[in-house]
Design a protein around this motif. Structure first.
Motif, PDB file in Angstrom:
ATOM      1  N   GLY A   1       3.833 -10.785  -5.297  1.00 36.82           N
ATOM      2  CA  GLY A   1       4.819 -11.802  -4.952  1.00 36.82           C
ATOM      3  C   GLY A   1       4.399 -13.188  -5.393  1.00 36.82           C
ATOM      4  N   ALA A   2       3.134 -13.515  -5.188  1.00 37.90           N
ATOM      5  CA  ALA A   2       2.633 -14.820  -5.620  1.00 37.90           C
ATOM      6  C   ALA A   2       2.640 -14.941  -7.138  1.00 37.90           C
ATOM      7  CB  ALA A   2       1.232 -15.036  -5.068  1.00 37.90           C
ATOM      8  N   THR A   3       2.307 -13.860  -7.824  1.00 33.73           N
ATOM      9  CA  THR A   3       2.319 -13.884  -9.292  1.00 33.73           C
ATOM     10  C   THR A   3       3.730 -14.041  -9.823  1.00 33.73           C
ATOM     11  OG1 THR A   3       0.383 -12.442  -9.292  1.00 33.73           O
ATOM     12  CG2 THR A   3       1.622 -12.606 -11.353  1.00 33.73           C
ATOM     13  N   ALA A   4       4.687 -13.353  -9.229  1.00 35.04           N
ATOM     14  CA  ALA A   4       6.087 -13.465  -9.678  1.00 35.04           C
ATOM     15  C   ALA A   4       6.628 -14.863  -9.425  1.00 35.04           C
ATOM     16  CB  ALA A   4       6.940 -12.426  -8.962  1.00 35.04           C
ATOM     17  N   ALA A   5       6.272 -15.468  -8.311  1.00 37.99           N
ATOM     18  CA  ALA A   5       6.737 -16.824  -8.016  1.00 37.99           C
ATOM     19  C   ALA A   5       6.128 -17.840  -8.970  1.00 37.99           C
ATOM     20  CB  ALA A   5       6.400 -17.171  -6.571  1.00 37.99           C
ATOM     21  N   ALA A   6       4.886 -17.648  -9.335  1.00 36.54           N
ATOM     22  CA  ALA A   6       4.229 -18.584 -10.245  1.00 36.54           C
ATOM     23  C   ALA A   6       4.721 -18.426 -11.681  1.00 36.54           C
ATOM     24  CB  ALA A   6       2.722 -18.380 -10.188  1.00 36.54           C
TER      25      ALA A   6
ATOM     26  N   THR B   1      -1.818  -6.286   0.678  1.00 37.90           N
ATOM     27  CA  THR B   1      -2.513  -7.223  -0.203  1.00 37.90           C
ATOM     28  C   THR B   1      -1.947  -7.196  -1.607  1.00 37.90           C
ATOM     29  OG1 THR B   1      -4.524  -6.914   1.102  1.00 37.90           O
ATOM     30  CG2 THR B   1      -4.778  -7.897  -1.079  1.00 37.90           C
ATOM     31  N   VAL B   2      -1.683  -5.995  -2.122  1.00 33.15           N
ATOM     32  CA  VAL B   2      -1.103  -5.869  -3.466  1.00 33.15           C
ATOM     33  C   VAL B   2       0.291  -6.490  -3.502  1.00 33.15           C
ATOM     34  CG1 VAL B   2      -0.265  -4.202  -5.167  1.00 33.15           C
ATOM     35  CG2 VAL B   2      -2.499  -3.882  -4.124  1.00 33.15           C
ATOM     36  N   ALA B   3       1.090  -6.266  -2.453  1.00 31.80           N
ATOM     37  CA  ALA B   3       2.430  -6.851  -2.400  1.00 31.80           C
ATOM     38  C   ALA B   3       2.367  -8.376  -2.360  1.00 31.80           C
ATOM     39  CB  ALA B   3       3.181  -6.315  -1.186  1.00 31.80           C
TER      40      ALA B   3
END
Length: 51
Positions: free
Chosen positions: A16-21, A10-12
């Motif tokens: 990942g979603a935060t880095a992409a955004a 879940t943390v990964a």
């Protein structure tokens, strides 16, 4: 799947979603062909033959 593996997954996923955004779009760094954005044309005189 154990609870620890679920938490890590879940943390990964969240990271990942935060880095992409947060990453800039590829088109943001695009530079046009000429610095002022205009197109240049080649003008050839009609009476350019020698003689």
């Amino acid at each position: 799947m154990t609870l620890a593996k679920k938490i890590v997954a879940t943390v990964a996923l969240i990271l990942g979603a935060t880095a992409a955004a947060a990453s800039p779009a590829p088109a943001d760094n695009h530079m046009p062909v000429s610095p002022d954005g205009s197109q240049s044309t080649v003008v050839v005189p009609l009476d350019s033959h020698a003689g």
